[in-house]
Motif scaffolding. Structure first.
Motif, short mmCIF file in Angstrom:
data_model
loop_
_atom_site.label_atom_id
_atom_site.label_comp_id
_atom_site.label_asym_id
_atom_site.label_seq_id
_atom_site.Cartn_x
_atom_site.Cartn_y
_atom_site.Cartn_z
N GLY A 107 64.83 143.91 1.62
CA GLY A 107 63.82 143.61 0.61
C GLY A 107 62.64 144.55 0.73
N SER A 108 61.44 144.01 0.75
CA SER A 108 60.21 144.82 0.80
C SER A 108 59.92 145.28 2.22
CB SER A 108 59.04 144.01 0.24
OG SER A 108 59.29 143.60 -1.09
N ILE A 109 60.79 146.09 2.75
CA ILE A 109 60.67 146.50 4.15
C ILE A 109 59.48 147.41 4.40
CG2 ILE A 109 63.11 146.18 4.70
CD1 ILE A 109 63.50 149.17 4.23
N PHE A 110 58.95 148.01 3.35
CA PHE A 110 57.77 148.86 3.51
C PHE A 110 56.57 148.05 3.98
CE2 PHE A 110 55.51 147.20 -0.12
CZ PHE A 110 56.51 146.73 -0.95
N SER A 111 56.63 146.74 3.77
CA SER A 111 55.52 145.87 4.15
C SER A 111 55.64 145.36 5.58
CB SER A 111 55.44 144.66 3.20
OG SER A 111 56.56 143.82 3.37
N ILE A 112 56.64 145.84 6.30
CA ILE A 112 56.88 145.37 7.67
C ILE A 112 56.38 146.40 8.68
CG2 ILE A 112 58.59 144.74 9.39
CD1 ILE A 112 60.39 143.83 7.12
N ASN A 113 55.51 145.96 9.57
CA ASN A 113 55.16 146.80 10.72
C ASN A 113 55.43 146.04 12.02
OD1 ASN A 113 53.89 149.19 11.98
ND2 ASN A 113 52.34 147.69 12.63
N TYR A 114 55.69 144.78 11.89
CA TYR A 114 55.83 143.88 13.04
C TYR A 114 57.12 143.07 12.87
CZ TYR A 114 54.95 139.39 15.45
OH TYR A 114 55.05 138.26 16.21
N MET A 115 57.88 142.93 13.95
CA MET A 115 59.03 142.05 13.97
C MET A 115 59.04 141.32 15.29
SD MET A 115 62.07 144.18 12.07
CE MET A 115 63.01 142.68 11.65
N GLY A 116 59.55 140.12 15.29
CA GLY A 116 59.53 139.36 16.52
C GLY A 116 60.50 138.20 16.51
N TRP A 117 60.50 137.51 17.62
CA TRP A 117 61.33 136.32 17.82
C TRP A 117 60.46 135.18 18.34
CZ3 TRP A 117 66.42 136.35 16.40
CH2 TRP A 117 67.02 137.59 16.22
N HIS A 118 60.64 134.03 17.73
CA HIS A 118 60.10 132.78 18.26
C HIS A 118 61.28 131.88 18.57
CE1 HIS A 118 56.24 134.15 16.78
NE2 HIS A 118 55.65 133.02 17.12
N ARG A 119 61.03 130.83 19.30
CA ARG A 119 62.09 129.86 19.56
C ARG A 119 61.51 128.45 19.50
NH1 ARG A 119 63.38 130.81 26.04
NH2 ARG A 119 61.63 129.57 26.86
N GLN A 120 62.39 127.50 19.24
CA GLN A 120 61.99 126.10 19.21
C GLN A 120 63.08 125.25 19.84
OE1 GLN A 120 60.86 124.57 15.35
NE2 GLN A 120 59.64 122.95 16.28
N ALA A 121 62.73 124.59 20.91
CA ALA A 121 63.64 123.67 21.58
C ALA A 121 63.42 122.27 21.02
CB ALA A 121 63.39 123.69 23.08
N PRO A 122 64.40 121.39 21.14
CA PRO A 122 64.25 120.03 20.61
C PRO A 122 63.03 119.34 21.19
CG PRO A 122 66.53 120.45 21.20
CD PRO A 122 65.75 121.62 21.69
N GLY A 123 62.21 118.77 20.31
CA GLY A 123 61.03 118.04 20.75
C GLY A 123 59.86 118.89 21.17
N LYS A 124 59.99 120.21 21.01
CA LYS A 124 58.92 121.12 21.42
C LYS A 124 58.43 121.94 20.24
CE LYS A 124 60.28 121.59 26.26
NZ LYS A 124 60.56 122.57 27.36
N GLN A 125 57.26 122.51 20.41
CA GLN A 125 56.71 123.36 19.36
C GLN A 125 57.37 124.73 19.38
OE1 GLN A 125 52.43 123.40 20.00
NE2 GLN A 125 52.15 121.72 18.54
#
Length: 114
Positions: free
Chosen positions: A25-43
């Protein structure tokens, strides 16, 4: 921006997995990429992030075990996860943006058995 993650699965303690996330898609607008995670019952929490220039940030709990990298030509971010622990079990979400998370992909499940 659309984000498609892959590479999750079931692995034993001490094993490795490699997550991939392709942006489109609009990849020109991306300078940052990352990973988050969420375990059950956690933020949801940050795992690692990277800019197109290669600047990285890691959560303390993955330092020395996980490595984030980016292939700018392919608009793809990778997360190499080694020495996995049961507490790494979570849904992992890819995200992208200009300076931080803005767009989110569907998560990919990572399960580490003891």
């Amino acid at each position: 921006v659309q984000l498609q993650a892959s590479g999750g699965g079931l692995v034993q303690t001490g094993g490795s997995l490699r997550l991939s996330c392709v942006a489109s898609g609009s990849i020109f607008s991306i300078n940052y990429m990352g990973w988050h995670r969420q375990a059950p019952g956690k933020q949801r929490e940050l795992v690692a992030s990277i800019t197109r220039s290669g600047n990285t940030v890691y959560a303390d709990f993955v330092k020395g075990r996980f490595t984030i990298s980016i292939d700018n030509a392919k608009n793809t971010v990778y997360l190499q996860m080694n020495s996995l622990k049961p507490e790494d079990t979570a849904v992992y979400y890819c995200n992208a943006g200009l300076m931080g998370p803005r767009d989110w992909g569907k998560g990919t499940q990572v399960t580490v058995s003891s």
